[in-house]
Motif scaffolding. Structure first.
Motif, PDB file in Angstrom:
ATOM      1  N   TYR A  37       0.855  -1.173   0.000  1.00  0.00           N
ATOM      2  CA  TYR A  37       0.000   0.000   0.000  1.00  0.00           C
ATOM      3  C   TYR A  37       0.898   1.233   0.000  1.00  0.00           C
ATOM      4  O   TYR A  37       2.097   1.149   0.288  1.00  0.00           O
ATOM      5  CB  TYR A  37      -0.885   0.030   1.253  1.00  0.00           C
ATOM      6  N   TYR A  94       3.880   0.867   2.417  1.00  0.00           N
ATOM      7  CA  TYR A  94       3.695  -0.087   3.505  1.00  0.00           C
ATOM      8  C   TYR A  94       3.501  -1.493   2.937  1.00  0.00           C
ATOM      9  O   TYR A  94       2.794  -1.663   1.945  1.00  0.00           O
ATOM     10  CB  TYR A  94       2.455   0.257   4.320  1.00  0.00           C
ATOM     11  N   ALA A  96       1.934  -5.289   3.803  1.00  0.00           N
ATOM     12  CA  ALA A  96       0.875  -5.860   4.624  1.00  0.00           C
ATOM     13  C   ALA A  96       0.776  -7.345   4.354  1.00  0.00           C
ATOM     14  O   ALA A  96       1.027  -7.796   3.232  1.00  0.00           O
ATOM     15  CB  ALA A  96      -0.450  -5.178   4.312  1.00  0.00           C
ATOM     16  N   TYR A 110      -5.738  -8.028   5.779  1.00  0.00           N
ATOM     17  CA  TYR A 110      -4.341  -7.870   6.166  1.00  0.00           C
ATOM     18  C   TYR A 110      -4.263  -7.502   7.638  1.00  0.00           C
ATOM     19  O   TYR A 110      -4.730  -6.443   8.046  1.00  0.00           O
ATOM     20  CB  TYR A 110      -3.674  -6.819   5.285  1.00  0.00           C
ATOM     21  N   TRP A 113       1.112  -5.229   9.504  1.00  0.00           N
ATOM     22  CA  TRP A 113       1.584  -4.117   8.688  1.00  0.00           C
ATOM     23  C   TRP A 113       2.982  -3.705   9.114  1.00  0.00           C
ATOM     24  O   TRP A 113       3.330  -3.783  10.293  1.00  0.00           O
ATOM     25  CB  TRP A 113       0.648  -2.912   8.848  1.00  0.00           C
TER      26      TRP A 113
END
Length: 123
Positions: A37, A94, A96, A110, A113
């Motif tokens: 992400y 990020y 995940a 998810y 993280w």
């Protein structure tokens, strides 16, 4: 306890490449999928790419043909090869993971993280 740590971010010029890594620690019994992400300044976090436990991949339209998501053979580390970077790719990225935990199997989203790694692209 599973932890995800991203690395590989940095400052580059438009058109250059970066490869992000997400290294996991802790025992992972099984996972249903992993993803990248990103969150640009002043924007919502958005999904970029994902890879299933079977290795199938999907990308958001804006990065198709530009980014490549992959895993190592053990499938517990994640990578994102980013080519032809543009200014609009500037964000915190990020990783995940959707991982089975003792109280719940994977498949519910998810649940782990990383802390994020900054990618800055200048023109």
């Amino acid at each position: 306890h599973v932890q995800l740590v991203e690395s590989g971010g940095g400052s580059v010029q438009a058109g250059e490449s970066l490869k992000l890594s997400c290294v996991s620690s802790g025992y992972i019994f099984s996972s249903c999928g992993w993803a990248w992400y990103r969150q640009a300044p002043g924007k919502e976090r958005e999904w970029v790419a994902k890879i299933s436990s079977y290795g199938s991949t999907k990308y958001t339209d804006s990065v198709k043909g530009q980014f490549t998501i992959s895993q190592d053979n053990g499938k517990n580390n994640l990578y994102l090869q980013m080519d032809s970077l543009q200014v609009e790719d500037t964000a915190v990225y990020y990783c995940a993971a959707d991982i089975t935990i003792p109280t719940q199997p994977c498949g519910y989203g998810y649940n782990f993280w990383g802390q994020g790694t900054q990618v800055t692209v200048s023109s």
